[in-house]
Design a protein around this motif. Sequence first.
Motif, mmCIF file in Angstrom:
data_model
loop_
_atom_site.group_PDB
_atom_site.id
_atom_site.type_symbol
_atom_site.label_atom_id
_atom_site.label_comp_id
_atom_site.label_asym_id
_atom_site.label_seq_id
_atom_site.Cartn_x
_atom_site.Cartn_y
_atom_site.Cartn_z
ATOM 1 N N ARG A 1 -16.690 -3.562 12.052
ATOM 2 C CA ARG A 1 -16.674 -3.378 13.497
ATOM 3 C C ARG A 1 -15.414 -2.661 13.960
ATOM 4 N N SER A 2 -14.300 -2.887 13.300
ATOM 5 C CA SER A 2 -13.054 -2.216 13.664
ATOM 6 C C SER A 2 -12.905 -0.958 12.823
ATOM 7 N N PRO A 3 -12.500 0.155 13.446
ATOM 8 C CA PRO A 3 -12.367 1.399 12.678
ATOM 9 C C PRO A 3 -11.219 1.314 11.692
ATOM 10 N N LEU A 4 -11.438 1.848 10.513
ATOM 11 C CA LEU A 4 -10.406 1.920 9.491
ATOM 12 C C LEU A 4 -9.963 3.369 9.329
ATOM 13 N N PRO A 5 -8.748 3.606 8.827
ATOM 14 C CA PRO A 5 -8.330 4.978 8.552
ATOM 15 C C PRO A 5 -9.292 5.637 7.563
ATOM 16 N N GLU A 6 -9.682 6.861 7.863
ATOM 17 C CA GLU A 6 -10.605 7.565 6.966
ATOM 18 C C GLU A 6 -9.913 7.816 5.628
ATOM 19 N N THR A 7 -10.470 7.238 4.578
ATOM 20 C CA THR A 7 -9.854 7.297 3.249
ATOM 21 C C THR A 7 -10.946 7.508 2.217
ATOM 22 N N ARG A 8 -10.806 8.531 1.413
ATOM 23 C CA ARG A 8 -11.817 8.799 0.378
ATOM 24 C C ARG A 8 -11.581 7.939 -0.861
ATOM 25 N N ARG A 9 -10.318 7.894 -1.322
ATOM 26 C CA ARG A 9 -9.977 7.089 -2.494
ATOM 27 C C ARG A 9 -8.731 6.276 -2.174
ATOM 28 N N LEU A 10 -8.831 4.965 -2.332
ATOM 29 C CA LEU A 10 -7.744 4.057 -2.000
ATOM 30 C C LEU A 10 -7.245 3.367 -3.261
ATOM 31 N N LEU A 11 -5.928 3.412 -3.490
ATOM 32 C CA LEU A 11 -5.299 2.693 -4.593
ATOM 33 C C LEU A 11 -4.726 1.394 -4.055
ATOM 34 N N PHE B 1 -4.532 -13.059 -8.116
ATOM 35 C CA PHE B 1 -4.980 -13.761 -6.920
ATOM 36 C C PHE B 1 -4.665 -12.987 -5.642
ATOM 37 N N ASP B 2 -3.666 -12.097 -5.689
ATOM 38 C CA ASP B 2 -3.380 -11.282 -4.508
ATOM 39 C C ASP B 2 -4.554 -10.372 -4.165
ATOM 40 N N VAL B 3 -5.287 -9.952 -5.188
ATOM 41 C CA VAL B 3 -6.420 -9.053 -4.980
ATOM 42 C C VAL B 3 -7.477 -9.707 -4.100
ATOM 43 N N THR B 4 -7.752 -10.979 -4.360
ATOM 44 C CA THR B 4 -8.829 -11.659 -3.651
ATOM 45 C C THR B 4 -8.328 -12.506 -2.498
ATOM 46 N N VAL B 5 -7.310 -13.332 -2.759
ATOM 47 C CA VAL B 5 -6.846 -14.304 -1.769
ATOM 48 C C VAL B 5 -6.248 -13.618 -0.551
ATOM 49 N N THR B 6 -5.434 -12.585 -0.775
ATOM 50 C CA THR B 6 -4.763 -11.921 0.339
ATOM 51 C C THR B 6 -5.470 -10.642 0.765
ATOM 52 N N LEU B 7 -5.807 -9.783 -0.172
ATOM 53 C CA LEU B 7 -6.330 -8.459 0.168
ATOM 54 C C LEU B 7 -7.844 -8.344 0.078
ATOM 55 N N GLY B 8 -8.520 -9.416 -0.321
ATOM 56 C CA GLY B 8 -9.960 -9.318 -0.539
ATOM 57 C C GLY B 8 -10.739 -8.843 0.669
ATOM 58 N N GLY B 9 -10.407 -9.356 1.844
ATOM 59 C CA GLY B 9 -11.122 -8.951 3.044
ATOM 60 C C GLY B 9 -10.931 -7.483 3.371
ATOM 61 N N VAL B 10 -9.712 -6.978 3.201
ATOM 62 C CA VAL B 10 -9.414 -5.576 3.506
ATOM 63 C C VAL B 10 -10.047 -4.651 2.468
ATOM 64 N N ILE B 11 -9.980 -5.035 1.189
ATOM 65 C CA ILE B 11 -10.612 -4.221 0.138
ATOM 66 C C ILE B 11 -12.094 -4.064 0.425
ATOM 67 N N ALA B 12 -12.777 -5.167 0.736
ATOM 68 C CA ALA B 12 -14.208 -5.113 1.010
ATOM 69 C C ALA B 12 -14.504 -4.264 2.240
ATOM 70 N N ALA B 13 -13.644 -4.338 3.253
ATOM 71 C CA ALA B 13 -13.857 -3.551 4.463
ATOM 72 C C ALA B 13 -13.762 -2.059 4.167
ATOM 73 N N PHE B 14 -12.762 -1.648 3.385
ATOM 74 C CA PHE B 14 -12.664 -0.237 3.008
ATOM 75 C C PHE B 14 -13.874 0.180 2.177
ATOM 76 N N ALA B 15 -14.250 -0.650 1.207
ATOM 77 C CA ALA B 15 -15.379 -0.300 0.338
ATOM 78 C C ALA B 15 -16.667 -0.156 1.142
ATOM 79 N N ASP B 16 -16.844 -0.972 2.166
ATOM 80 C CA ASP B 16 -18.052 -0.904 2.984
ATOM 81 C C ASP B 16 -18.155 0.394 3.762
ATOM 82 N N VAL C 1 0.014 -2.332 14.568
ATOM 83 C CA VAL C 1 -0.787 -3.163 13.665
ATOM 84 C C VAL C 1 -2.263 -2.908 13.921
ATOM 85 N N LEU C 2 -3.008 -2.676 12.832
ATOM 86 C CA LEU C 2 -4.438 -2.375 12.927
ATOM 87 C C LEU C 2 -5.245 -3.600 12.523
ATOM 88 N N PRO C 3 -6.114 -4.122 13.413
ATOM 89 C CA PRO C 3 -6.982 -5.240 13.018
ATOM 90 C C PRO C 3 -8.130 -4.749 12.147
#
Length: 221
Positions: free
Chosen positions: A24-34, A41-56, A179-181
Motif C-alpha cells: 500500500r505504501s510506495p517503495l523506491p523503484e529498485t530493480r535489484r536490491l542487495l 535472524f536479522d534477515v527475518t526478525v528485523t528485515l523480513g517485512g521490508v524484504i517481502a515488500a520489495f519482492a512483492d 523516514v519512509l513507512p
Amino acid sequence: MRPEVVVDIAPHVARTAAEPAHPRSPLPETRRLLVVCAHPFDVTVTLGGVIAAFADTGTAVQVICLTHDQCAAAGEGRRPVRAAELLRAAGLLGAREATLLEHRAAHLQWNPPEVLAAELRSVSGPVDGVLTIDASAPDSHPDLVRAMRAARRVAARLRCPLYAWVPRTWGPDDPPANVLPVDCDRAKQRAAIACHDAPRPDDPCTAPAGADEPRDYLTVL
C-alpha cells in the motif's frame, strides 16, 4: 579473503490471487536490491517485512548474511543448518538469492569494514540499491555496526542508495519527513521466522521488530 558458503537461488513462491501485487505504501523503484545482514535472524526478525515488500513489487532481492554462529566448535556443525534455514526463509520472503558467509557472530568488529565490503562485492550481483539495519545508535550491537559500515561502502562504490531499517522512536504521529513507512505482510514474515531453529540464549538476535504494527520504516543513510 574468506571462502563463503553460498546458498542456492531461493525457491520461487507463487503469489495467490488473494495476495496483493503491490504494497500500500510506495517503495523506491529498485530493480535489484542487495540486503546486507549481520546474523541470519536479522534477515527475518528485523528485515523480513521490508524484504517481502520489495519482492512483492517485482524487485530482485539478494540477501547476504555475514555470520553463522558465535562458537567455532558449534559453528562447524551449525553452518549447514543455518544455511538451510536461511534458504527456506529467503524463499518465503520472495528473495531470489541468499548467501551465508563464514564469519563468526560477535566477531565482526575484528574485520575492517573495507574487507567486509570487498567480500560483499565479490559475491553480489549488479544492484541499484542496498538495504541494511540502521546501527547508528550508541548501544547498537557491534556486528550490526560493522554490517552497516560495510553496506555503506558497497553502496558508495556502486553509487546507489543505501536504505536502512530504523526502529520506531516517535509517538503516534506520522514519522519524520526523512523516514519512509513500509506496509508489511506480517503473516509472511512470521512464516519466514519459523524457518529458524530456536536460537540459543546467547544468540545475538532480538524479538520480532514491529511485529505488532502493520508497518516498518526506512531511511536513507
